[in-house]
Design an enzyme around this catalytic site. Structure first.
Site, mmCIF file in Angstrom:
data_model
loop_
_atom_site.group_PDB
_atom_site.id
_atom_site.type_symbol
_atom_site.label_atom_id
_atom_site.label_comp_id
_atom_site.label_asym_id
_atom_site.label_seq_id
_atom_site.Cartn_x
_atom_site.Cartn_y
_atom_site.Cartn_z
ATOM 1 N N ALA A 1 97.100 73.878 -66.605
ATOM 2 C CA ALA A 1 97.761 72.667 -66.124
ATOM 3 C C ALA A 1 99.069 72.382 -66.854
ATOM 4 O O ALA A 1 99.857 71.561 -66.397
ATOM 5 C CB ALA A 1 96.823 71.463 -66.277
ATOM 6 N N LYS A 2 99.273 73.032 -68.005
ATOM 7 C CA LYS A 2 100.516 72.893 -68.794
ATOM 8 C C LYS A 2 100.914 71.435 -68.985
ATOM 9 O O LYS A 2 102.057 71.041 -68.763
ATOM 10 C CB LYS A 2 101.649 73.690 -68.158
ATOM 11 C CG LYS A 2 101.380 75.200 -68.139
ATOM 12 C CD LYS A 2 102.563 75.957 -67.572
ATOM 13 C CE LYS A 2 102.316 77.461 -67.605
ATOM 14 N NZ LYS A 2 101.273 77.888 -66.640
ATOM 15 N N ARG A 3 99.987 70.620 -69.456
ATOM 16 C CA ARG A 3 100.262 69.209 -69.701
ATOM 17 C C ARG A 3 100.945 69.023 -71.053
ATOM 18 O O ARG A 3 100.746 69.799 -71.975
ATOM 19 C CB ARG A 3 98.967 68.395 -69.650
ATOM 20 C CG ARG A 3 98.266 68.403 -68.295
ATOM 21 C CD ARG A 3 99.161 67.842 -67.195
ATOM 22 N NE ARG A 3 98.425 67.570 -65.971
ATOM 23 C CZ ARG A 3 98.595 68.208 -64.831
ATOM 24 N NH1 ARG A 3 99.473 69.185 -64.760
ATOM 25 N NH2 ARG A 3 97.905 67.887 -63.769
#
Length: 275
Positions: free
Chosen positions: A97-99
């Protein structure tokens, strides 16, 4: 807190199945290649096929959240089922999700993806650190509490990243600084301890950071369709090859939609990543 941390569980799974992270990337072209419509029903069939093929046959599976998110709430419902089915099978799963954010917002992301019982619960989450590695503390701390992991973007192979991540601050390459700051979270007194704050380093990166002191798993995309080989990944890994998991998506998914062919591709690549 679980008795065994995420790092130990992932390395153990790598010994059994091969050090391979298999992506689930249902983009429109791949759905078409599989003879599926580019809609929620096609997404569901694709995802269920991947779960059947990979659950119990790969060390770790990584759904790319963006390809589910593009269908809105219906896509997220498919993602929830996909994550749950993989975890119920005992297969480790990383939400790609590369948050990355600060304060209560980062805590919200952490709870969404890492809190036990969350609809989107995964075993690990990818994070973007360019608000500072310390801004990721809510996710890093929640992961530690529940035996989960995070993977922090450190050295990516896209052209836009190279100039930024190979730039220097106080004489140290920024990508190396990210790895070194992550390493601080992974220090332990037990010689057998493997930390939970991993990094992402592209297998095609020309000037990779040194990983020897990280003491945590490394995801290494770029093997296969993007041109890198298992040998390239091993060269970057150096002395910590047992912690490096090449991440493959298109080179496996191109074998679909037959479950047997997908499993064979995972098995063949997994054998190359043994040891």
């Amino acid at each position: 807190m679980t008795a065994q941390g995420f790092g130990e569980r992932l390395v153990e799974a790598g010994r059994e199945y091969g050090r391979l992270c298999v992506g689930i990337d249902p983009h429109a072209a791949l759905l078409a290649q599989w003879g599926l419509e580019d809609n929620v029903e096609g997404l569901r069939v694709f995802s269920e096929t991947c779960v059947e093929a990979f659950a119990g046959h790969a060390a770790v599976v990584k759904p790319q959240v963006a390809f589910f998110e593009r269908f809105g709430s219906a896509g997220f419902a498919v993602l929830e089922d996909t994550l749950a089915q993989l975890r119920e099978s005992g297969t480790l799963v990383i939400a790609d999700a590369k948050r990355g954010d600060i304060g209560s917002t980062m805590a919200g992301y952490a709870a969404a993806w890492l809190a036990p019982g969350s609809p989107l619960e995964a075993d690990a989450l990818t994070l973007t650190p360019y608000l500072g590695v310390g801004s990721l503390d809510p996710a890093i701390e929640l992961a530690a509490q529940h035996g989960k992991g995070v993977f922090v973007m450190a050295a990516n192979s896209n052209p836009e990243a190279v100039a930024l991540q190979t730039g220097t601050i106080d004489g140290k390459m920024l990508a190396q600084r990210m790895v070194d700051e992550c390493a601080e979270y992974n220090r332990g007194d037990d010689a057998e301890y493997i930390g939970h704050v991993g990094v992402v380093v592209g297998a095609t990166v020309q000037n990779p950071p040194v990983l020897d002191q990280l003491n945590a798993p490394v995801l290494m995309p770029g093997v296969g369709a993007q041109g890198a080989t298992m040998d390239d990944a091993q060269a970057i890994a150096g002395e910590v090859g047992h912690l490096v998991f090449p991440s493959v998506s298109r080179s496996v998914l191109a074998a679909g939609p037959e479950v047997a062919e997908l499993r064979k591709r995972v098995s063949d690549l997994g054998k190359q990543a043994k040891g």
